[in-house]
Design a protein around this motif. Structure first.
Motif, short mmCIF file in Angstrom:
data_model
loop_
_atom_site.label_atom_id
_atom_site.label_comp_id
_atom_site.label_asym_id
_atom_site.label_seq_id
_atom_site.Cartn_x
_atom_site.Cartn_y
_atom_site.Cartn_z
N GLU A 53 0.75 -1.50 0.25
CA GLU A 53 0.22 0.04 -0.25
C GLU A 53 1.00 1.11 0.08
N LYS A 56 2.08 1.88 -3.50
CA LYS A 56 1.25 2.28 -4.09
C LYS A 56 1.38 4.12 -4.07
N ALA A 170 -2.19 8.81 -9.30
CA ALA A 170 -3.10 7.84 -9.45
C ALA A 170 -3.76 7.72 -10.43
#
Length: 575
Positions: A53, A56, A170
């Motif tokens: 996580e 990311k 993202a």
């Protein structure tokens, strides 16, 4: 056990730069917790972020930072240690920006001046900086302001929340924007400017490359057998916090629990049950005093001393019962604490010995910002009393101009040593010699086995007219053993009884509560108590090192955020 020269190096993770480290940690430890924290100190729920996580989010943040034009730019990062602070630091390194971590406790005008001095295009700030923003924005010259939180302060609506950057990045990355990985990182170029707070005056901008920081950890972590979980209490703008506590442990796949501050430290240690901690001496000294204060308050001090004596006798015949004998004390540290890595300043050997006696190993080390910071350290099962350890792999250490005792200025050379001082070529030239060694300003010696011992700081050296040189740290260590001394600073001053005569002054901030418990109250009684005890300490020192005047102060000494006393702030006038 003290395993000596055949003590093997531990396995560690090697990485060339930050982007590689973030990827590698996620690949090796995809579902392990990387960062943990509480939104509010009194929450029961702990938020956990896995390495997958974190990676990311860091990629997303880096992608958006590139879109904002921050690649190759200098960016100030100001705030307490949060997962967003770490994301910011890692992502800026990964995209080729230059991080400028700053102390959130600095006054707003000083922050603005330093941001301007560093020519920072953007400022990433923690929400706790809200009251300082007006001055920073007006005087720093920065163009972009990002709040390292999920929302911006009410009166800073024009700023950007870091969560928005992560979401936008993202989306770009998912749509095929590969700018985060397209960039070829040069690990030897300038990557961070660390403005040292200093204890003797105005700090300098230490220029570090990714190679400096990375080599310090890849070469240093071979020496430590670190455990899977630690706590982060240190200020992140300081290299001991950012390099050792964050980078060093993140690269190894440890879980880093981000504490809510010193006020909540003991409670969070009990809740999180770490096996090791990274602390500066002041925190260790506080824990030491707290243990003895509690033992005295409960009437168990004599029992504690007897337990230490019994444990020591058993250990001499190979029987270690420390975790049983001192179970009650260790329970206050979460039951699991086995090791404290301590650096940033000298730590009294008596305190190291005490913690060892109850089952907690303290690894005293030596570092300086200009070395990213780690230079040497003791090891889990190999220590020498009074020493700050052996140099890390790849570090060359020499003593410049040693005296008849082998003592002189400690000089170091290695891939972890800084590029130089920012915008100050003269200061840079002054600290490097013809062989490329950096002169630390610390005075000490190296024994026959290569162990480093520190005597004191050259800047603090007291030089008397008779040619005698005195390092105040040596005397401070002796005085700190006196019961009731919380803090002490030694310096040269003028005799009260003989005006014009130079004497050594010991200025003491007492533990008034402890003295009161001992029946010592009032200015005159406290002054007499310390005068009498200093006389005893003087009897153990050479004549030219004897303290000639004792001053007792009402308030603690002013410190920087690394919890070091700022000596230049001390009023040395004689009342």
């Amino acid at each position: 056990m003290n395993r000596g020269k055949n003590y093997p190096l531990y396995e560690t993770t090697v990485f060339p730069e930050f982007r590689f480290m973030v990827d590698q940690s996620a690949e090796k430890h995809p579902d392990s917790y990387a960062l943990s924290y509480k939104v509010h100190p009194n929450d029961e729920e702990v938020i956990h972020i896995t390495y997958t996580e974190a990676r990311k989010d860091i990629i997303a943040l880096g992608t958006e930072e590139i879109a904002m034009g921050l690649r190759d730019k200098k960016v100030a990062v100001i705030g307490g240690c949060s997962h967003y602070w770490i994301y910011t630091y890692f992502s800026l390194m990964a995209i080729g920006a230059v991080t400028v971590p700053l102390d959130k406790e600095m006054p707003a005008p000083d922050l603005a001046a330093t941001i301007k001095r560093g020519d920072c295009m953007a400022v990433f700030y923690g929400p706790e900086l809200a009251s300082k923003l007006d001055i920073i924005k007006a005087e720093s010259g920065a163009e972009i302001f990002v709040c390292m939180a999920d929302s911006v302060p009410a009166d800073a609506s024009q700023d950007i929340a870091i969560s928005s950057l992560i979401s936008a990045g993202a989306a770009k990355y998912a749509a095929g924007d590969n700018s985060y990985y397209d960039y070829e990182i040069d690990p030897d170029r300038l990557a961070s400017i660390v403005f040292t707070s200093g204890t003797t005056g105005k700090g300098k901008g230490v220029m570090l490359s990714q190679t400096n920081i990375v080599s310090d950890m890849t070469q240093g972590m071979y020496n430590f057998n670190i455990t899977p979980k630690t706590l982060m209490l240190l200020p992140p703008h300081h290299t001991f916090g950012s390099t050792v506590n964050i980078v060093g442990h993140y690269a190894q796949g440890s879980e880093i629990y981000l504490t809510s501050g010193i006020k909540y430290l003991m409670r969070e240690i009990q809740e999180q049950k770490p096996k090791h901690l990274i602390l500066v001496p002041l925190f260790v000294e506080t824990l030491y005093r707290r243990i003895w204060a509690q033992a005295e308050k409960s009437g168990e001090a004599a029992t504690l001393r007897k337990g230490m004596k019994l444990s020591g006798m058993l250990r001499k015949i190979g029987i270690d019962k420390r975790r049983t004998i001192f179970k009650k004390i260790l329970h206050n540290f979460g039951d699991n604490l086995e090791m404290i890595i301590c650096g940033g300043a000298a730590l009294n050997q008596d305190i190291i010995d005490f913690f060892d006696a109850i089952g907690i190993t303290i690894l005293n080390g030596y570092g300086i910002t200009e070395a990213s910071p780690l230079i040497s350290c003791n090891r889990n099962e190999w220590q020498k009393n009074g020493s700050v350890g052996l140099p890390i792999i790849g570090e060359e250490v020499k003593i410049a101009d040693p005296d008849e005792n082998g003592e002189g200025e400690i000089c170091v050379k290695g891939p972890n040593v800084m590029l130089g001082y920012y915008d100050d070529p003269e200061a840079t030239a002054a600290v490097f010699d013809d062989e490329g060694y950096f002169h630390t300003g610390d005075y000490g010696k190296i024994d026959a086995d290569g162990w480093i011992y520190i005597t004191g700081r050259l800047k603090n050296l007291i030089i008397f007219g008779n040619g005698k040189n005195v390092y105040p740290e040596e005397i401070e260590t002796e005085i700190s053993r006196i019961r009731g001394v919380l803090e002490v600073v030694v310096y040269a001053g003028e005799s009260k009884s003989d005006p014009g005569k130079e004497v050594i002054v010991a200025e003491i901030y007492p533990d008034y509560e402890q003295l009161k418990g001992d029946g010592i109250e009032g200015d005159e009684a406290i002054q007499k108590y310390f005068n009498d005890n200093i006389k005893v300490a003087n009897s153990r020192m050479a004549p030219y090192k004897k303290v000639g005047l004792v001053k007792v102060r009402k308030t603690e000494f002013i410190k920087n955020t690394s919890r070091k006393i700022t000596r230049f702030n001390i009023d040395k006038s004689i009342d």
